[in-house]
Design an enzyme around this catalytic site. Sequence first.
Site, PDB file in Angstrom:
ATOM      1  N   ARG A 175      33.620  72.221  96.992  1.00  0.00           N
ATOM      2  CA  ARG A 175      32.822  73.390  96.592  1.00  0.00           C
ATOM      3  C   ARG A 175      33.452  74.710  97.018  1.00  0.00           C
ATOM      4  NH1 ARG A 175      27.173  72.376  95.404  1.00  0.00           N
ATOM      5  NH2 ARG A 175      27.220  70.483  94.154  1.00  0.00           N
ATOM      6  N   ARG A 199      29.005  79.904  95.703  1.00  0.00           N
ATOM      7  CA  ARG A 199      28.143  81.046  96.045  1.00  0.00           C
ATOM      8  C   ARG A 199      28.453  81.729  97.359  1.00  0.00           C
ATOM      9  NH1 ARG A 199      22.809  77.750  94.753  1.00  0.00           N
ATOM     10  NH2 ARG A 199      24.273  76.249  95.612  1.00  0.00           N
ATOM     11  N   ARG A 211      29.179  84.892  88.276  1.00  0.00           N
ATOM     12  CA  ARG A 211      28.075  83.979  87.943  1.00  0.00           C
ATOM     13  C   ARG A 211      26.874  84.739  87.366  1.00  0.00           C
ATOM     14  NH1 ARG A 211      24.534  81.251  86.589  1.00  0.00           N
ATOM     15  NH2 ARG A 211      23.456  79.496  87.594  1.00  0.00           N
ATOM     16  N   ASP A 252      31.154  70.614  86.836  1.00  0.00           N
ATOM     17  CA  ASP A 252      30.150  69.876  87.602  1.00  0.00           C
ATOM     18  C   ASP A 252      30.179  68.415  87.163  1.00  0.00           C
ATOM     19  OD1 ASP A 252      27.779  70.492  89.548  1.00  0.00           O
ATOM     20  OD2 ASP A 252      27.060  68.962  88.173  1.00  0.00           O
ATOM     21  N   TYR A 265      21.090  60.808  88.959  1.00  0.00           N
ATOM     22  CA  TYR A 265      20.510  62.038  88.383  1.00  0.00           C
ATOM     23  C   TYR A 265      19.966  61.778  86.978  1.00  0.00           C
ATOM     24  CZ  TYR A 265      22.501  64.551  92.320  1.00  0.00           C
ATOM     25  OH  TYR A 265      22.781  64.986  93.590  1.00  0.00           O
TER      26      TYR A 265
HETATM   27  O1  CP3 Z   1      34.219  71.320  94.506  1.00  0.00           O
HETATM   28  C1  CP3 Z   1      34.303  72.286  93.718  1.00  0.00           C
HETATM   29  O2  CP3 Z   1      34.415  73.469  94.108  1.00  0.00           O
HETATM   30  C2  CP3 Z   1      34.363  72.023  92.224  1.00  0.00           C
HETATM   31  C3  CP3 Z   1      33.162  72.264  91.490  1.00  0.00           C
HETATM   32  C4  CP3 Z   1      31.989  71.332  91.712  1.00  0.00           C
HETATM   33  C5  CP3 Z   1      30.644  71.766  91.590  1.00  0.00           C
HETATM   34  N1  CP3 Z   1      29.846  70.665  91.735  1.00  0.00           N
HETATM   35  C6  CP3 Z   1      30.214  73.148  91.335  1.00  0.00           C
HETATM   36  C7  CP3 Z   1      28.782  73.508  91.458  1.00  0.00           C
HETATM   37  C8  CP3 Z   1      31.971  69.960  91.987  1.00  0.00           C
HETATM   38  C9  CP3 Z   1      33.120  69.010  92.263  1.00  0.00           C
HETATM   39  C10 CP3 Z   1      30.611  69.564  91.988  1.00  0.00           C
HETATM   40  C11 CP3 Z   1      30.199  68.162  92.212  1.00  0.00           C
HETATM   41  C12 CP3 Z   1      28.788  67.807  92.244  1.00  0.00           C
HETATM   42  N2  CP3 Z   1      27.762  68.349  91.525  1.00  0.00           N
HETATM   43  C13 CP3 Z   1      28.262  66.724  92.990  1.00  0.00           C
HETATM   44  C14 CP3 Z   1      29.067  65.783  93.859  1.00  0.00           C
HETATM   45  C15 CP3 Z   1      29.530  66.384  95.102  1.00  0.00           C
HETATM   46  C16 CP3 Z   1      28.473  66.939  96.003  1.00  0.00           C
HETATM   47  O3  CP3 Z   1      28.548  68.144  96.288  1.00  0.00           O
HETATM   48  O4  CP3 Z   1      27.614  66.179  96.449  1.00  0.00           O
HETATM   49  C17 CP3 Z   1      26.889  66.671  92.742  1.00  0.00           C
HETATM   50  C18 CP3 Z   1      25.913  65.687  93.343  1.00  0.00           C
HETATM   51  C19 CP3 Z   1      26.580  67.693  91.798  1.00  0.00           C
HETATM   52  C20 CP3 Z   1      25.270  67.998  91.167  1.00  0.00           C
HETATM   53  C21 CP3 Z   1      24.848  69.382  91.410  1.00  0.00           C
HETATM   54  N3  CP3 Z   1      25.446  70.496  90.878  1.00  0.00           N
HETATM   55  C22 CP3 Z   1      23.750  69.804  92.189  1.00  0.00           C
HETATM   56  C23 CP3 Z   1      22.831  68.881  92.956  1.00  0.00           C
HETATM   57  C24 CP3 Z   1      23.714  71.195  92.115  1.00  0.00           C
HETATM   58  C25 CP3 Z   1      22.657  72.109  92.659  1.00  0.00           C
HETATM   59  C26 CP3 Z   1      22.773  72.300  94.119  1.00  0.00           C
HETATM   60  C27 CP3 Z   1      23.284  73.672  94.410  1.00  0.00           C
HETATM   61  O5  CP3 Z   1      24.141  73.786  95.301  1.00  0.00           O
HETATM   62  O6  CP3 Z   1      22.781  74.629  93.796  1.00  0.00           O
HETATM   63  C28 CP3 Z   1      24.810  71.627  91.313  1.00  0.00           C
HETATM   64  C29 CP3 Z   1      25.170  73.016  90.970  1.00  0.00           C
HETATM   65  C30 CP3 Z   1      26.543  73.476  91.285  1.00  0.00           C
HETATM   66  N4  CP3 Z   1      27.700  72.769  91.070  1.00  0.00           N
HETATM   67  C31 CP3 Z   1      26.886  74.740  91.820  1.00  0.00           C
HETATM   68  C32 CP3 Z   1      28.291  74.774  91.928  1.00  0.00           C
HETATM   69  C33 CP3 Z   1      29.160  75.914  92.394  1.00  0.00           C
HETATM   70  C34 CP3 Z   1      25.908  75.850  92.121  1.00  0.00           C
HETATM   71  C35 CP3 Z   1      25.454  76.467  90.830  1.00  0.00           C
HETATM   72  C36 CP3 Z   1      25.239  77.952  90.892  1.00  0.00           C
HETATM   73  O7  CP3 Z   1      26.206  78.693  91.003  1.00  0.00           O
HETATM   74  O8  CP3 Z   1      24.081  78.374  90.774  1.00  0.00           O
END
Ligand code: CP3
Length: 336
Positions: free
Chosen positions: A18, A22, A31, A68, A144
């Site tokens: 990640r 943010r 964003r 994602d 999910y």
């Molecule tokens: O690692 C990276 O920087 C690459 C990008 C990436 C994102 N999500 C960006 C993201 C990767 C590899 C993921 C993987 C992901 N997404 C997983 C597996 C790894 C982990 O972190 O557990 C899972 C379970 C998800 C599902 C997901 N996506 C959730 C549960 C959420 C919401 C939680 C949150 O933090 O808001 C997301 C959204 C998400 N994916 C964001 C980002 C940067 C936040 C969205 C935003 O900017 O509002």
Amino acid sequence: MQALAGQTLSVPPVWMMRQAGRYLSEYRELRSRYPSFLDLCNTPEAATEVTLQPIRRFGFDAAILFSDILVIPDALGQTVTFTKGEGPQLKALGGQEDIAALKPDRVLEHLQPVFETVERVRSALPPETTLLGFCGAPWTVATYMIAGQTTPDQRPARMMAYSDPETFQKLVDILVDASADYLVRQVKAGADAVQIFDTWAGILDEDGFRRWAIEPTRRIVEKVRSELPGTRIIGFPRGAGARAVAYIEETGIDAVGIDWMMPLVFARDALQPRATVQGNLDPIALLAGGRAIDAGVDAILETLGSGPLVFNLGHGILPETPVAHVEAMLKRVRGT
Ligand code: CP3
């Protein structure tokens, strides 16, 4: 890439799960111009910019494609939305009929913007910076798809896996094929290596871990390598604990991502002889800063630094993390 090939480096390569997100003001600014998170993921120019932001700021050794894991259900026709503060929302799959209505044939076409992002990022990155592609592991993505949202214990998917394993297997099979094709296309577009995120692997019981975490991942690894031999693959079975040994041996991954709960001595003695280890600073230690960072980094380097290691967090960076803490972590890892 040298570390993924099993080499021990005097200073390990470092990136963060990640790392684009943010906690960075430049991310929040970009964003805010996209009402929908998936629109951002599906706009190659913007997704490229977001992928590059942490590389410019910190000079990480690897960039990870900005996207994602839930783009796969979206591409299969199960519309995904992200609502502020609540995480992902999907129309939960009810059972056999909903699974049969998924559209595997349109997945690659739907994901075209992602492949364009990979191409753009690869050509913009310095040659020495690795570009990582990724997908979610079938188990984690399925949790999910079945629940339609984040839950504390992924009970809906676990219930289905116990009470109707045949139907659940059909969903996993669809995800194995779609994920393998997706990774192959990412590598063809320019990803140097790929990571399979199995965030919810640890919640499975012993049989479930073999059937739903190891076996689908093994099939993805096999399929990717049958088309693209030698592809470097990192697996991240969060919460696997001692089962990480079987996970490495049976899936054939090159590197294993470990969470911060994994004992370092166990990782050194049981995992590093079998695979490169990637991890595992506690994201809360990074958030706390100061001595927590120094002690956490030092313990990882002291215990795992004499074997193949990729330095990372034990899970994704938290949005509240100060940028100065990331800088302090990098200085400590690199000894600068
Ligand atoms: O690692 C990276 O920087 C690459 C990008 C990436 C994102 N999500 C960006 C993201 C990767 C590899 C993921 C993987 C992901 N997404 C997983 C597996 C790894 C982990 O972190 O557990 C899972 C379970 C998800 C599902 C997901 N996506 C959730 C549960 C959420 C919401 C939680 C949150 O933090 O808001 C997301 C959204 C998400 N994916 C964001 C980002 C940067 C936040 C969205 C935003 O900017 O509002």
